[in-house]
Design a protein around this motif. Structure first.
Motif, short mmCIF file in Angstrom:
data_model
loop_
_atom_site.label_atom_id
_atom_site.label_comp_id
_atom_site.label_asym_id
_atom_site.label_seq_id
_atom_site.Cartn_x
_atom_site.Cartn_y
_atom_site.Cartn_z
N PRO A 58 -38.32 54.61 68.66
CA PRO A 58 -38.84 55.95 68.93
C PRO A 58 -40.11 55.91 69.77
N GLU A 59 -40.72 54.74 69.87
CA GLU A 59 -41.95 54.56 70.66
C GLU A 59 -42.09 53.07 70.96
N GLY A 60 -43.01 52.73 71.86
CA GLY A 60 -43.10 51.34 72.31
C GLY A 60 -44.13 50.49 71.57
N THR A 61 -45.17 51.14 71.05
CA THR A 61 -46.31 50.37 70.50
C THR A 61 -45.91 49.33 69.43
N PRO A 62 -45.13 49.73 68.39
CA PRO A 62 -44.81 48.74 67.35
C PRO A 62 -44.03 47.54 67.88
N VAL A 89 -55.39 64.92 65.76
CA VAL A 89 -55.17 63.82 64.80
C VAL A 89 -53.99 62.94 65.20
N ARG A 90 -53.10 63.43 66.09
CA ARG A 90 -51.93 62.69 66.55
C ARG A 90 -50.86 62.59 65.45
N GLY A 91 -49.62 62.44 65.87
CA GLY A 91 -48.50 62.47 64.93
C GLY A 91 -48.12 61.13 64.35
N SER A 118 -47.08 70.34 76.03
CA SER A 118 -48.04 70.16 77.10
C SER A 118 -48.68 68.78 77.16
N ALA A 119 -48.52 67.95 76.11
CA ALA A 119 -49.14 66.62 76.14
C ALA A 119 -48.31 65.71 77.05
N VAL A 120 -48.88 65.34 78.18
CA VAL A 120 -48.12 64.50 79.12
C VAL A 120 -48.46 63.01 78.95
N ARG A 132 -39.01 68.40 75.86
CA ARG A 132 -38.78 67.60 74.63
C ARG A 132 -37.31 67.21 74.56
N PHE A 133 -37.06 65.91 74.61
CA PHE A 133 -35.70 65.41 74.67
C PHE A 133 -35.47 64.41 73.54
N ARG A 134 -34.20 64.09 73.31
CA ARG A 134 -33.90 63.08 72.28
C ARG A 134 -33.92 61.68 72.87
N PHE A 161 -36.17 57.01 71.76
CA PHE A 161 -35.20 57.93 71.16
C PHE A 161 -35.80 58.60 69.92
N ARG A 162 -35.79 59.92 69.92
CA ARG A 162 -36.27 60.65 68.73
C ARG A 162 -35.34 61.83 68.50
N TYR A 163 -34.90 61.98 67.25
CA TYR A 163 -34.02 63.10 66.93
C TYR A 163 -34.90 64.33 66.70
N GLU A 164 -35.29 64.96 67.83
CA GLU A 164 -36.18 66.13 67.77
C GLU A 164 -35.41 67.37 68.15
N ARG A 165 -35.98 68.55 67.89
CA ARG A 165 -35.35 69.79 68.32
C ARG A 165 -35.60 69.93 69.83
N ASN A 181 -38.31 58.85 78.59
CA ASN A 181 -38.93 57.61 79.04
C ASN A 181 -40.43 57.63 78.82
N GLN A 182 -40.93 56.51 78.38
CA GLN A 182 -42.38 56.35 78.29
C GLN A 182 -42.81 55.21 79.19
N PHE A 183 -43.96 55.37 79.82
CA PHE A 183 -44.64 54.24 80.48
C PHE A 183 -45.89 54.02 79.64
N TYR A 222 -51.09 55.28 62.80
CA TYR A 222 -51.88 54.05 62.94
C TYR A 222 -53.25 54.20 63.60
N TYR A 223 -53.61 55.41 64.02
CA TYR A 223 -54.83 55.52 64.83
C TYR A 223 -56.13 55.38 64.03
N THR A 224 -57.10 54.75 64.68
CA THR A 224 -58.47 54.65 64.15
C THR A 224 -59.40 55.02 65.31
N VAL A 238 -49.13 51.52 77.88
CA VAL A 238 -50.06 50.40 78.07
C VAL A 238 -50.65 50.06 76.70
N GLU A 239 -50.70 48.78 76.36
CA GLU A 239 -51.34 48.34 75.12
C GLU A 239 -52.30 47.20 75.46
N ILE A 240 -53.54 47.33 74.99
CA ILE A 240 -54.55 46.29 75.21
C ILE A 240 -54.91 45.70 73.84
P1 HAM Z 1 -46.63 60.01 71.30
O1 HAM Z 1 -47.69 61.05 71.34
O2 HAM Z 1 -45.64 60.08 70.22
O3 HAM Z 1 -47.40 58.61 71.26
O4 HAM Z 1 -45.87 59.99 72.67
C1 HAM Z 1 -46.56 59.79 73.91
C2 HAM Z 1 -46.06 60.77 74.95
O5 HAM Z 1 -44.64 60.62 75.09
C3 HAM Z 1 -46.24 62.23 74.60
O6 HAM Z 1 -47.53 62.70 74.95
C4 HAM Z 1 -45.18 62.90 75.46
O7 HAM Z 1 -45.66 63.05 76.79
C5 HAM Z 1 -44.07 61.86 75.44
N1 HAM Z 1 -43.03 62.25 74.45
C6 HAM Z 1 -43.05 62.08 73.13
N2 HAM Z 1 -41.95 62.58 72.55
C7 HAM Z 1 -41.20 63.10 73.55
C8 HAM Z 1 -39.93 63.76 73.62
N3 HAM Z 1 -39.20 63.97 72.53
N4 HAM Z 1 -39.47 64.17 74.83
C9 HAM Z 1 -40.21 63.95 75.94
N5 HAM Z 1 -41.40 63.31 75.95
C10 HAM Z 1 -41.89 62.89 74.77
C11 HAM Z 1 -46.74 57.40 71.26
O8 HAM Z 1 -45.56 57.26 71.40
C12 HAM Z 1 -47.70 56.23 71.13
N6 HAM Z 1 -46.87 54.99 71.05
C13 HAM Z 1 -48.67 56.18 72.28
C14 HAM Z 1 -49.62 55.04 72.19
C15 HAM Z 1 -49.54 53.86 72.82
N7 HAM Z 1 -50.69 55.01 71.40
C16 HAM Z 1 -51.29 53.82 71.55
N8 HAM Z 1 -50.56 53.11 72.39
#
Ligand code: HAM
Length: 423
Positions: A84-88, A257-259, A279-281, A124-126, A115-119, A129-131, A262-264, A133-135
């Motif tokens: 569902p995300e790249g960080t882990p 606070v973010r969804g 709106s969060a890009v 907002r898609f299921r 991939f996220r099973y979202e509405r 793509n994410q680009f 793991y954030y600190t 960066v992790e340091i």
């Molecule tokens: P996230 O806020 O869940 O954070 O997702 C990052 C960005 O991915 C969002 O701001 C949004 O632009 C896009 N995104 C998320 N869900 C969707 C969706 N269903 N459809 C389209 N775009 C979406 C993370 O995923 C963390 N891993 C970010 C991170 C990296 N934090 C630290 N390192």
């Protein structure tokens, strides 16, 4: 049954695909300028990886995971999931390669589908793509600021307006007091809280601040900034100072606070008005402690991810479309000309120009209409007559002018015309 695509999944065709590629190319160029190396990791991982990082109480893990059976024979929902995300996954790969101990300071970028099973709704898609960066191995505030400066450089390269929102969630030292204050506040306002917040209250009171149902109520809740310990306060002040020095405009949003769990310390989002409600890009922040929680050494981490499709939506589509148009539409009339034209196309492509060969099976008028439609700058026309004389007709489609050019000189002429500013 109609064989349509699944809900929340997209076909990206033509300009849409080009827009997404453009975002990725731009992000890659900027990341390389910051000396960040690529990492490629699997799409499928163990469910526990996300339970222990994104967070068991997060929506992502609770409701949105795509589960995959271990094998075609195994029954029911699997314990392997589409990421569902790249960080882990990046942290897992880093630990698995032993880098957390042998060479802990690392800078990675990744690009690909999540991939996220979202509405589903606009932006907002299921599958998206994410680009990212992790340091790793950088605990200093300068690193957080540098990431935001990098995002600012990226959005400027694309000509995109965004607003940065930043916050600090504190660390293991000061967060418990903030959490306790939120819990107390939530219990005192139990009657006013929405149904979702009743659940959030016991599981993760920080998420009360994220309530979309009643933002006004949350505005009166305790703020993390009032609970930060001295080192966290200093860290945040340095981030602010560096952003100001770099000329990156930002606002402090105490409700950010973010969804993910793991954030600190630093969290941030880049918000665009051009996408609508989603709106969060770009979003990210610091996650010291996560690498250790996933079985690695005590190494600090910070990063962000760009929502590639959301940025693509925010871009001006007409600008993107012209990028994919060919420089040259090559029209060959007759069999012998078609064979010679194929060699000519290769010569022009070697001069780094885009060439589309049009089907020889239609009349000249229809082919010129086609050349116009695909947005070519030039049409090159080669019939039996031109072939016999070793020339082509070079037609400037926007100026509607035409002249005869020797076949051997065409590539150089086109390259010179492409390099000159167009009127
Ligand atoms: P996230 O806020 O869940 O954070 O997702 C990052 C960005 O991915 C969002 O701001 C949004 O632009 C896009 N995104 C998320 N869900 C969707 C969706 N269903 N459809 C389209 N775009 C979406 C993370 O995923 C963390 N891993 C970010 C991170 C990296 N934090 C630290 N390192």
């Amino acid at each position: 049954m109609a064989l349509t695509r699944l809900r929340g999944f997209q076909d990206q065709i033509g300009a849409d695909a080009r827009a997404v590629a453009l975002v990725e190319e731009c992000a890659r160029t900027v990341a390389e300028r910051y000396a960040i190396n690529e990492i490629r990791i699997p799409l499928l991982e163990r469910i526990e990886l996300y339970e222990r990082s994104s967070g068991e109480t997060s929506d992502v893990v609770q409701k949105q995971l795509y589960r995959v059976p271990r094998s075609p024979e195994s029954q029911g929902a699997g314990d392997q999931v589409l990421r569902p995300e790249g960080t882990p996954g990046v942290i897992r790969a880093y630990i698995e390669a032993g880098l957390d101990r042998s060479d802990p300071e690392q800078r990675f970028f990744y690009s690909g589908p999540m991939f996220r099973y979202e509405r589903p709704q606009k932006g907002r898609f299921r599958q998206f793509n994410q680009f990212g960066v992790e340091i790793f191995g950088r605990a200093d505030a300068a690193c957080d600021a540098e990431l935001m400066i990098m995002v600012d450089e990226f959005r400027r390269a694309l000509g995109l307006e965004v607003e940065f929102e930043i916050n600090s969630l504190g660390d293991g030292n000061c967060r418990p007091a903030f959490r306790a204050a939120l819990l107390e506040w939530g219990r005192a306002h139990l009657d006013e809280l929405c149904e979702d917040c009743h659940q959030r209250l016991e599981r993760n009171p920080l998420r009360l601040l994220d309530c979309k149902n009643d933002a006004k109520l949350a505005a009166g809740a305790p703020r993390s900034s009032d609970y930060l310990c001295d080192p966290c306060r200093k860290h945040f002040a340095t981030v602010e100072e560096l952003l100001t020095q770099a000329g990156v405009p930002y606002v402090v949003n105490p409700r950010l606070v973010r969804g993910l769990d793991y954030y600190t310390r630093t969290t941030f989002e880049a918000v665009s008005k051009a996408v609508g409600a989603q709106s969060a890009v770009v979003a990210g922040g610091r996650y010291d402690g996560l690498i250790e929680a996933l079985g690695g050494a005590a190494v600090a981490g910070t990063g962000f991810a760009i929502g590639v499709e959301r940025i693509a939506i925010a871009l001006d589509a007409s600008r993107v479309r012209s990028k994919s148009a060919p420089d040259v539409a090559l029209i060959a009339m007759g069999e012998a000309a078609a064979i010679r034209a194929m060699a000519l196309a290769q010569t022009i492509r070697a001069a780094r120009l885009r060439v589309e060969m049009l089907s020889p099976e239609r009349g000249l008028k229809a082919l010129l209409r086609r050349a116009d439609k695909i947005g070519a700058h030039y049409a090159l026309i080669m019939g039996e007559n031109e072939l016999a004389r070793g020339v082509v007709q070079m037609r400037d489609l926007s100026a509607s002018t035409q002249r005869e050019v020797a076949i051997d000189a065409v590539a150089a002429e086109l390259a010179a015309a492409a390099a000159a500013p167009r009127g």
